[in-house]
Design a protein around this motif. Structure first.
Motif, PDB file in Angstrom:
ATOM      1  N   VAL C 116       0.776  -1.330   0.020  1.00 56.98           N
ATOM      2  CA  VAL C 116      -0.038  -0.099  -0.019  1.00 56.98           C
ATOM      3  C   VAL C 116       0.736   1.344  -0.276  1.00 56.98           C
ATOM      4  CG1 VAL C 116      -1.631   1.291   1.539  1.00 56.98           C
ATOM      5  CG2 VAL C 116      -1.856  -1.088   0.985  1.00 56.98           C
ATOM      6  N   LEU C 117       1.740   1.281   0.822  1.00 55.84           N
ATOM      7  CA  LEU C 117       2.860   2.449   1.091  1.00 55.84           C
ATOM      8  C   LEU C 117       3.659   2.329  -0.284  1.00 55.84           C
ATOM      9  CD1 LEU C 117       3.896   2.144   4.738  1.00 55.84           C
ATOM     10  CD2 LEU C 117       2.251   3.960   3.506  1.00 55.84           C
ATOM     11  N   GLY C 118       3.955   1.455  -0.940  1.00 57.83           N
ATOM     12  CA  GLY C 118       4.804   1.501  -1.935  1.00 57.83           C
ATOM     13  C   GLY C 118       4.017   2.121  -3.141  1.00 57.83           C
ATOM     14  N   ILE C 119       2.823   1.756  -3.226  1.00 64.47           N
ATOM     15  CA  ILE C 119       2.043   2.331  -4.386  1.00 64.47           C
ATOM     16  C   ILE C 119       1.820   3.757  -4.054  1.00 64.47           C
ATOM     17  CG2 ILE C 119      -0.414   2.540  -5.327  1.00 64.47           C
ATOM     18  CD1 ILE C 119      -0.745  -0.534  -4.772  1.00 64.47           C
ATOM     19  N   VAL C 120       1.482   4.331  -2.959  1.00 62.18           N
ATOM     20  CA  VAL C 120       1.585   6.014  -2.494  1.00 62.18           C
ATOM     21  C   VAL C 120       2.787   6.639  -2.916  1.00 62.18           C
ATOM     22  CG1 VAL C 120       1.661   7.459  -0.868  1.00 62.18           C
ATOM     23  CG2 VAL C 120      -0.058   5.540  -0.717  1.00 62.18           C
ATOM     24  N   VAL C 121       4.131   5.888  -2.573  1.00 61.94           N
ATOM     25  CA  VAL C 121       5.516   6.497  -2.968  1.00 61.94           C
ATOM     26  C   VAL C 121       5.436   6.469  -4.521  1.00 61.94           C
ATOM     27  CG1 VAL C 121       7.928   6.248  -2.631  1.00 61.94           C
ATOM     28  CG2 VAL C 121       6.171   5.814  -0.588  1.00 61.94           C
ATOM     29  N   ALA C 122       5.131   5.239  -4.980  1.00 66.05           N
ATOM     30  CA  ALA C 122       5.379   5.323  -6.436  1.00 66.05           C
ATOM     31  C   ALA C 122       4.797   6.397  -7.285  1.00 66.05           C
ATOM     32  CB  ALA C 122       5.080   4.024  -7.117  1.00 66.05           C
ATOM     33  N   LEU C 123       3.245   6.606  -6.761  1.00 67.72           N
ATOM     34  CA  LEU C 123       2.486   7.560  -7.400  1.00 67.72           C
ATOM     35  C   LEU C 123       3.044   8.896  -7.262  1.00 67.72           C
ATOM     36  CD1 LEU C 123      -1.077   6.358  -6.417  1.00 67.72           C
ATOM     37  CD2 LEU C 123      -0.133   6.361  -8.920  1.00 67.72           C
ATOM     38  N   ILE C 124       3.396   9.231  -6.027  1.00 69.32           N
ATOM     39  CA  ILE C 124       4.189  10.533  -5.759  1.00 69.32           C
ATOM     40  C   ILE C 124       5.494  10.751  -6.689  1.00 69.32           C
ATOM     41  CG2 ILE C 124       5.513  11.833  -4.320  1.00 69.32           C
ATOM     42  CD1 ILE C 124       3.656  10.934  -2.142  1.00 69.32           C
ATOM     43  N   LEU C 125       6.436   9.650  -6.694  1.00 67.52           N
ATOM     44  CA  LEU C 125       7.511   9.741  -7.620  1.00 67.52           C
ATOM     45  C   LEU C 125       7.305   9.822  -9.250  1.00 67.52           C
ATOM     46  CD1 LEU C 125      10.020   7.136  -5.835  1.00 67.52           C
ATOM     47  CD2 LEU C 125      10.227   9.700  -6.080  1.00 67.52           C
ATOM     48  N   ASN C 126       5.952   9.347  -9.532  1.00 69.52           N
ATOM     49  CA  ASN C 126       5.649   9.279 -11.008  1.00 69.52           C
ATOM     50  C   ASN C 126       4.980  10.654 -11.285  1.00 69.52           C
ATOM     51  OD1 ASN C 126       5.275   7.892 -13.345  1.00 69.52           O
ATOM     52  ND2 ASN C 126       3.204   7.933 -13.186  1.00 69.52           N
ATOM     53  N   ALA C 127       4.779  11.526 -10.290  1.00 70.58           N
ATOM     54  CA  ALA C 127       4.422  13.008 -10.819  1.00 70.58           C
ATOM     55  C   ALA C 127       5.909  13.671 -10.908  1.00 70.58           C
ATOM     56  CB  ALA C 127       3.655  13.470  -9.512  1.00 70.58           C
ATOM     57  N   ALA C 128       5.772  14.701 -11.749  1.00 68.48           N
ATOM     58  CA  ALA C 128       6.679  15.389 -12.087  1.00 68.48           C
ATOM     59  C   ALA C 128       6.611  16.609 -11.244  1.00 68.48           C
ATOM     60  CB  ALA C 128       6.512  16.035 -13.463  1.00 68.48           C
ATOM     61  N   PHE C 129       7.936  16.672 -10.428  1.00 67.43           N
ATOM     62  CA  PHE C 129       8.207  17.804  -9.706  1.00 67.43           C
ATOM     63  C   PHE C 129       9.563  17.885  -9.238  1.00 67.43           C
ATOM     64  CE2 PHE C 129       8.045  14.035  -6.862  1.00 67.43           C
ATOM     65  CZ  PHE C 129       8.860  14.307  -6.026  1.00 67.43           C
TER      66      PHE C 129
END
Lengths: 377, 274, 325
Positions: C116-129
């Protein structure tokens, strides 16, 4: 310099047969092009000759020697790949020298050969570059150079131009033709592009489904296609193929009844043809003329202007369509009705089996407007 | 709304970064504190006392432990890559019977629980006279790194264009020359990636190192840190342990920061593409 | 498995060579293939196949660590035996089953949280910032830190008297008195889960991120044009598309968690209540010198994990068996 002889060569991958017994005799110094639709086995056949694939059955001779069990390097061949296949980590010089180095040639010998080939291909100023610093055309020259330095008995080309843009393709094509006339080496060239085939080949081998459909000079194939497949494959735009019925048979001609009414006498040997049999009439777009006296009529669907000539797509009724090529600018507009005349001496007639009936029209005259293949392709 | 989402996003980023970095940060500030200062919690660095760093080298042969770890991990990387690249060429590019079965066996070995081979490995290492020696550890660690090295390199090897290999054969290369002169240079980036992973695995290995070594001088870093003890059995020298932890972690962090992209590529090549 | 297939293969290639004496390319390549894998095959057989076979063999003996050459075959007695109506053996040993239960609980809880946390972190890292690359390196750091070191760092943070976590929780008023995190069996496994999540979420996140980055962008643009809410897009589009990669990551992590040793060994100081299967087996093997019993436990662990691996490979077979291009 060598001849290449294939005797009943077959290739299967697992249970799937890709090449069904090919017999072919390629003469010393000849430029032979394998052409056919994708999946016809032309590349496989070339790879069998190169030794990159094992021959399942049959025999292959290069310069009189049976080479079935020889590794590629021992066959006296050189190959130019579609993707160039240059060694990315070596510079141009090393790319060309690699094979000679493996063959244990002396440094001086290698140097002389590489520089000579580079001069010939006008890449002598690029010898220190890595492949990624070269343009597509330059890479292809290096690939050809790598083949030249090996002094092969036979050059093999696997679609070498298909990664180049149109202008470069024509230019490189001319250079390959020049290379052939300079070296007089035997060359085997695979392409799906019939313009390349027509312009480069001494003889063309048309392949389909792992079998040879016809072998002949470019004009042979154009004027005397042996069967429906070759007729449809060679020539652009495609030959018009019209399903007909035999109306009558003479000693040197066959009378066919056209689907839109009327008959046409085609000067071919009737062989065993009987009236009532189904046949296919083939006529190239250049051999149909717009003429007020024409017995056929149709409605122009579409006009394509190409400058020195134009194409008319004519609806003949019942969904049948005829393609016509006429010189100059079009004098007809889409929607207009025109009368057509078929040049019966240039017609082809195919039996239901697809085989062509031998022509009785004598040697073919040059086509009214010689087809400019480069343009259309 | 947009501002709220943006704030929330950055808050999440900060929380994750904090969670990831805080233990290491806390280890650093703890390592600079000694004596009774350790028995009060501090959130900010207040003292800068290096005595723990001296102590870690004085109370045990920690320098020797680090050197052992470097020797073991380095050798394991070199051996794994040397064996792995040739094997990967065979597995990745040549169709031979039994290939996929063997490849799967090798993948299965890389999932072996270490403890399942512990007894047999112990016997093997003893019978070779390698108990409590570095070569013994190198041999044992190969079981962890070689299978996945082969696996990851095979997936990389499959990506290389077939025609380059064929061009080399036409040029007269033998398979060995193809590997050495053509693929080895092309595989260099992949080898760096895989080598890094093997290095990290071996650097972090604990169970074998704990079981197959006996004396302090032969231990690698992980058992050395795990077995650090203070003057009494009940009082662990936390300051020294943290100093040791920081020392061995810094090179790993540097590796990660420098080779982040390559490591990620290796991890995903082994898993996703596989 | 390796040895038998190697022998069979050697037979096949010998036949090959007998048929044609000259060398075609395919044949020389196949011969080279065997030459190239032979060293690896020998090493893997020597250091994995053979020790495994010996471990299984020892599990049927009464071997002791003092002298591994002096043992006798005792059949299944290490697993289960009956003396005068009383049962003995690891299969009725409560401590063993306790360690199995600990391991399974640890695996399920930590892998679920990491997913669950891995998905959250991955989604964040997938965003361009800005700083995304740095962030990726930051989350890799816990993964790269040696497990022993992480366990020690966390032991210190979780220290019942001087630990920062108790201090923090006390200050925030979340607990009334300091918690003995690692010494208490109830909280020790949670502590282990916490450290494992800290260490391995990044692995999960990076695998998921790789899958996310392979997704075609136009679906998202289409969804945006259609006005589908982001939450719906995630559950209806993203999740189904990354499911295969997610499964692979979950399986990898689970296999890893099932053999957990270092973390629990260091964090909970070799305690019986919190032992994992691997800790239990090593304790029998090394601390108690009971090679027979320890090997029996090791063999059972191997069988449990092998079962998971076989199921995994059977599911992934098609993809693994691809022919090389």
């Amino acid at each position: 310099m060598a001849d290449v002889v294939l005797k009943n060569v077959q290739k299967s991958f697992g249970r799937v047969k890709i090449i069904h017994g090919v017999d072919l005799d390629i003469r010393d110094g000849e430029f032979v092009v394998f052409v056919g639709p994708s999946g016809c086995g032309k590349s496989t056949l070339l790879r069998l000759i190169a030794g990159l694939e094992d021959i399942t059955a049959g025999e292959l001779f290069i310069d009189g020697e049976r080479v079935n069990d020889l590794v590629p390097a021992k066959r006296g061949i050189a190959m130019v790949f579609q993707s160039y296949a240059l060694y990315p980590h070596m510079n141009v010089y090393d790319n060309m020298a690699f094979g000679l180095e493996l063959a244990k040639s002396s440094k001086a010998q290698i140097d002389a050969k590489v520089r000579e080939a580079a001069r010939m291909l006008q890449i002598d100023n690029l010898l220190d570059r890595k492949p990624r610093q070269l343009s597509g055309g330059q890479r292809q020259r290096v690939a050809i150079g790598r083949a030249i330095v090996r002094d092969p008995k036979v050059f093999l080309f696997d679609e070498p131009l298909s990664n180049l843009d149109a202008a470069l393709r024509v230019q490189t094509r001319i250079e390959i033709a020049k290379l052939h006339s300079d070296t007089r080496a035997t060359m085997i060239y695979v392409t799906h592009d019939q313009v390349e085939a027509m312009t480069l080949a001494d003889r063309i081998v048309v392949l389909n489904g792992g079998r040879i459909e016809q072998v002949g000079t470019p004009l042979d194939l154009y004027h005397r296609p042996a069967n429906l497949f070759v007729a449809g494959f060679i020539g652009s735009p495609q030959m018009n193929l019209i399903a007909c019925e035999v109306a009558g048979v003479g000693p040197d001609e066959v009378l066919v009844s056209l689907p839109s009414g009327g008959t046409l006498s085609v000067p071919v040997a009737p062989e065993t043809l009987q009236p009532g049999e189904a046949v296919t009439l083939g006529v190239r777009p250049d051999h149909v003329r717009v003429s007020p006296q024409g017995s056929l009529t149709g409605r122009v669907e579409l006009v394509e202007e190409l400058g020195e000539n134009h194409l008319l797509y004519v609806d003949m009724g019942q969904g049948r369509r005829l393609t016509i090529r006429e010189p100059g600018d079009a004098r007809h507009e889409a929607g207009s009705t025109i009368a057509l005349e078929i040049d019966r001496t240039s017609c082809h007639l195919f039996k239901a089996s697809g085989e062509a009936l031998p022509s009785r029209a004598g040697s073919p005259r040059p086509a009214p407007s010689s087809p400019d293949l480069t343009r259309v392709a | 709304m947009k501002l709220l989402a943006r704030t929330g996003f950055w808050l999440l980023v900060i929380v994750i970064a904090f969670f990831a970095l805080f233990p290491f940060y806390y280890a650093i500030i703890s390592s600079f504190r000694t004596g009774s200062a350790l028995f009060s919690v501090a959130y900010w660095p207040e003292t800068f006392d290096l005595s723990n760093y001296f102590a870690v080298f004085e109370r045990q042969p920690f320098g020797r432990n680090i050197l052992n770890s470097i020797i073991v991990s380095g050798s394991v990387v070199v051996l794994s890559l040397a064996l792995g690249i040739t094997a990967a060429y065979a597995f990745g590019r040549i169709a031979f019977r039994g290939r996929s079965l063997m490849l799967m066996t090798i993948l299965a070995v890389s999932m072996f629980p270490q403890v399942a081979v512990l007894a047999g490995m112990f016997e093997l290492i003893r019978s070779f006279g390698l108990y409590n020696t570095l070569p013994g550890l190198i041999l044992a660690n190969l079981m962890l790194t070689l299978p996945f090295t082969i696996w990851v390199l095979t997936t990389f090897m499959r990506e290389l264009p077939k025609e380059i290999e064929e061009a080399a054969f036409v040029d007269g290369a033998t398979p060995w020359i193809v590997v050495r002169r053509v693929f080895l240079p092309l595989m260099a980036p992949a080898a760096v990636t895989t080598g890094l992973l093997a290095f990290i695995v071996s650097w972090n290995e604990f169970l074998f190192a704990l079981t197959f070594t006996l004396t302090n001088e032969r231990r690698t870093v992980p058992p050395a840190i795990a077995l650090m003890s203070g003057s009494t059995a009940y009082e662990l020298p936390w300051g020294t342990i943290m100093a040791g932890s920081v020392i061995v972690t810094i090179p790993i962090i540097v590796l990660v920061l420098v080779f982040q992209r390559k490591i990620v590529a290796g991890l995903t090549a082994g898993a996703v593409k596989g | 498995m390796i040895m038998s297939s190697a022998v069979a293969q050697a037979g096949v290639s010998a036949q090959h060579q007998a048929r044609g004496r000259s060398s075609s390319l395919t044949r020389s390549r196949v011969r080279a293939a065997w030459l190239f894998i032979a060293p690896s095959l020998i090493v893997v057989t020597l250091i994995a196949g053979w020790p495994l076979a010996r471990t299984i063999w020892f599990s049927f003996t009464d071997a002791s660590l003092n002298d591994l050459s002096d043992y006798k075959f005792i059949g299944l007695e290490n697993y289960l035996a009956n003396y005068d109506g009383e049962w003995f053996g690891i299969l009725i040993e409560p401590d063993w089953w306790h360690s199995v239960w600990n391991t399974l609980w640890f695996t399920v809880v930590s892998v679920s949280l990491e997913t669950v946390l891995g998905i959250v972190v991955a989604l964040i890292l997938n965003a361009a910032f800005p700083g995304r690359g740095l962030m990726r390196a930051v989350i890799l750091i816990p993964w790269a830190i040696p497990t022993i070191v992480s366990a020690k760092m966390w032991s210190w943070m979780l220290h019942d008297q001087f630990g920062v976590i108790n201090d923090l929780l006390l200050r925030l008023g979340l607990i009334a008195a300091p918690v003995t995190w690692t010494a208490n069996a109830d909280t020790a496994l949670w502590a282990a889960v916490m450290v494992d999540v800290w260490k391995h979420t990044s692995f999960m996140a990076l695998l998921i991120l790789a899958a996310l980055q392979m997704l075609p962008q136009d679906i998202y643009e289409a969804a945006k044009v259609d006005g589908v809410s982001p939450v719906r897009v995630f559950f209806r589009v993203t999740l189904p598309l990354i499911k295969p990669a997610l499964l692979v990551a979950v399986i990898f992590r689970s296999l890893d968690a099932l053999r957990v040793f270092d973390l629990i060994y260091v964090l909970t100081s070799n305690s019986k209540d919190t032992a994992s299967m691997s800790v239990y087996a090593r304790q029998q093997l090394v601390d108690f010198q009971e090679v027979g019993l320890g090997s029996a436990a090791s063999t059972l662990i191997f069988l449990i994990i092998a079962l998971v691996v076989v199921i995994t490979l059977a599911a992934g077979r098609v993809r693994l068996g691809e022919d090389p291009r």
